[in-house]
Design an enzyme around this catalytic site. Sequence first.
Site, PDB file in Angstrom:
ATOM      1  N   HIS A  71      -5.879 -14.656 -13.566  1.00 56.45           N
ATOM      2  CA  HIS A  71      -6.893 -15.547 -14.217  1.00 56.45           C
ATOM      3  C   HIS A  71      -7.536 -14.471 -15.419  1.00 56.45           C
ATOM      4  CE1 HIS A  71      -8.070 -18.717 -11.060  1.00 56.45           C
ATOM      5  NE2 HIS A  71      -6.800 -18.862 -11.523  1.00 56.45           N
ATOM      6  N   HIS A  79       0.232 -29.363  -8.879  1.00 57.77           N
ATOM      7  CA  HIS A  79      -1.160 -28.723  -9.693  1.00 57.77           C
ATOM      8  C   HIS A  79      -0.539 -28.178 -10.928  1.00 57.77           C
ATOM      9  CE1 HIS A  79      -4.564 -26.472 -10.595  1.00 57.77           C
ATOM     10  NE2 HIS A  79      -4.243 -25.358  -9.543  1.00 57.77           N
ATOM     11  N   GLU A 110      -2.051 -25.789 -13.098  1.00 53.23           N
ATOM     12  CA  GLU A 110      -2.232 -24.598 -13.630  1.00 53.23           C
ATOM     13  C   GLU A 110      -0.799 -23.805 -13.878  1.00 53.23           C
ATOM     14  OE1 GLU A 110      -5.504 -22.594 -11.192  1.00 53.23           O
ATOM     15  OE2 GLU A 110      -5.672 -21.337 -12.946  1.00 53.23           O
ATOM     16  N   ASP A 137       0.314 -20.986 -13.077  1.00 51.04           N
ATOM     17  CA  ASP A 137       1.014 -20.227 -12.110  1.00 51.04           C
ATOM     18  C   ASP A 137       1.879 -21.119 -11.261  1.00 51.04           C
ATOM     19  OD1 ASP A 137      -1.539 -21.118 -11.451  1.00 51.04           O
ATOM     20  OD2 ASP A 137      -1.730 -19.802  -9.552  1.00 51.04           O
ATOM     21  N   HIS A 181      -8.291 -26.914  -6.347  1.00 48.12           N
ATOM     22  CA  HIS A 181      -9.626 -26.697  -6.669  1.00 48.12           C
ATOM     23  C   HIS A 181      -9.542 -27.194  -8.372  1.00 48.12           C
ATOM     24  CE1 HIS A 181      -7.985 -22.793  -9.104  1.00 48.12           C
ATOM     25  NE2 HIS A 181      -6.903 -23.501  -8.686  1.00 48.12           N
ATOM     26  N   ASP A 214      -2.572 -24.532  -3.758  1.00 46.39           N
ATOM     27  CA  ASP A 214      -3.422 -23.489  -3.713  1.00 46.39           C
ATOM     28  C   ASP A 214      -4.322 -23.514  -2.416  1.00 46.39           C
ATOM     29  OD1 ASP A 214      -3.088 -21.985  -6.079  1.00 46.39           O
ATOM     30  OD2 ASP A 214      -4.385 -23.619  -7.103  1.00 46.39           O
ATOM     31  N   TYR A 269     -10.025 -15.037  -0.966  1.00 48.14           N
ATOM     32  CA  TYR A 269      -9.371 -16.178  -1.797  1.00 48.14           C
ATOM     33  C   TYR A 269     -10.399 -17.376  -1.439  1.00 48.14           C
ATOM     34  CZ  TYR A 269      -5.623 -19.589  -3.049  1.00 48.14           C
ATOM     35  OH  TYR A 269      -4.894 -20.253  -3.618  1.00 48.14           O
ATOM     36  N   HIS A 290       0.449 -19.706  -2.445  1.00 53.51           N
ATOM     37  CA  HIS A 290       0.760 -18.218  -2.804  1.00 53.51           C
ATOM     38  C   HIS A 290       0.442 -17.795  -1.399  1.00 53.51           C
ATOM     39  CE1 HIS A 290      -0.553 -18.675  -7.100  1.00 53.51           C
ATOM     40  NE2 HIS A 290      -1.547 -19.459  -6.853  1.00 53.51           N
TER      41      HIS A 290
HETATM   42 FE1  FEO Z   1      -4.843 -23.161  -9.285  1.00 51.75          FE
HETATM   43 FE2  FEO Z   1      -2.681 -20.991  -8.038  1.00 51.75          FE
HETATM   44  O1  FEO Z   1      -3.271 -21.999  -9.415  1.00 51.75           O
END
Ligand code: FEO
Length: 397
Positions: free
Chosen positions: A23, A79, A81, A83, A145, A164, A192, A225
């Site tokens: 990020h 999701h 995002e 990544d 999130h 996530d 995290y 992750h």
């Molecule tokens: Fe919300 Fe791993 O991105």
Amino acid sequence: MNIPVKNNVYWVGKIDWDLRKFHGNEYSTHKGTTYNPYLIKEEKIALIDSVWTPFSKEFIANLAQETDLTQIDYIIANHAECDHSGALPELMKIIPDTPIYCSKNGVKSLKGHYHQDWNFNVVKTGDTLSLGEKELVFVEAPMLHWPDSMFCYLTKDNILFSNDAFGQHYASEYMFNDLVDQSELFNECIKYYANILTPFSSLVTKKIKEVLSFNLPLDIICTSHGVIWRNKPAQIIEKYMKWADNYQENQITIIYDTMWNSTRIMAENIAIGIQDNDNKINVKLLNLAKTDKNDVITEVFKSKAIMVGSPTINNGILVSVAGILEMIKGLKFKNKSGAAFGSYGWSGESVKIITKILKESGFDIKEDGLKMMWNPEPESIEKCIAYGKQFALSITH
Ligand code: FEO
């Protein structure tokens, strides 16, 4: 490298050993991370998520070793995002008509990111997608999130793909929770949670209760992750329930920065005062100039109370202290106490400023702040010790 997870489910991701900042500069990844897309090869072939943009080509080459890309029937975007969706633009150049299943907000986010009119299919909680004998069940998880976040569940294999949630930034060649160092693993899990999920804790509790109410058997949690939870996956769910419930340990954390050591001397003597009581409360002392900010946030998360110190500079506070207070405010901690301290030469606004921010951030201010002019002298040092002792008593009684 692809890793079999169970039956026809494969991890087709990327271990990013080198990553140290995520990020932008917002999250430190001392132990790297992994991006975890999964390929399900049933009668129908489904790909769940992808990897961060810089690894797009590597991901596609790797995926092509596992399946003919044109045979992929469905893409699930849990999701948006980047990544998790970053390889979609490259992949969709090869299979442009493949349907993408995502939440309603997922369409908005993916369009916002990539400005492409792909074959989007909106799903909501309870919708299913047949892969043959097994099916995927979708569960929206808004604000866990991001607004678009979603989980899905594979029947018969009893796998929850949680994106996530339940993840960690932790690179390991072993990829399964039972094979890695447990202390390292749970340190990364709590960091995290503290840094990413704290503001959404009430939603975490609600969503976990909702998913449990479906009474689906759960053998594996495939996060996006870090490690895959195949050994007692309920253990990370139990941790989340605890962490989401205003979690705290028997700890006060003192965070401060200092210019010429006056505020440091105050901090260290306040810590002596905290230790000098009958309550056996732990104290941690963190110099913001020398401590990773996400590690600081993890200690704040664990604490009953924090004490924040800064000297006064230009009628304000040091930028390191202002920065951590901004993070603390955004994370919306609950049920914690706070206090301010700091040294000054002439105007001395720092304690008032910190106290105001702590109050605005929801901290219970039990003691007036402690400010001291120039270097603490022996009498002032005694005052710091007494202040620490009094503060510890105030939060333990
Ligand atoms: Fe919300 Fe791993 O991105």
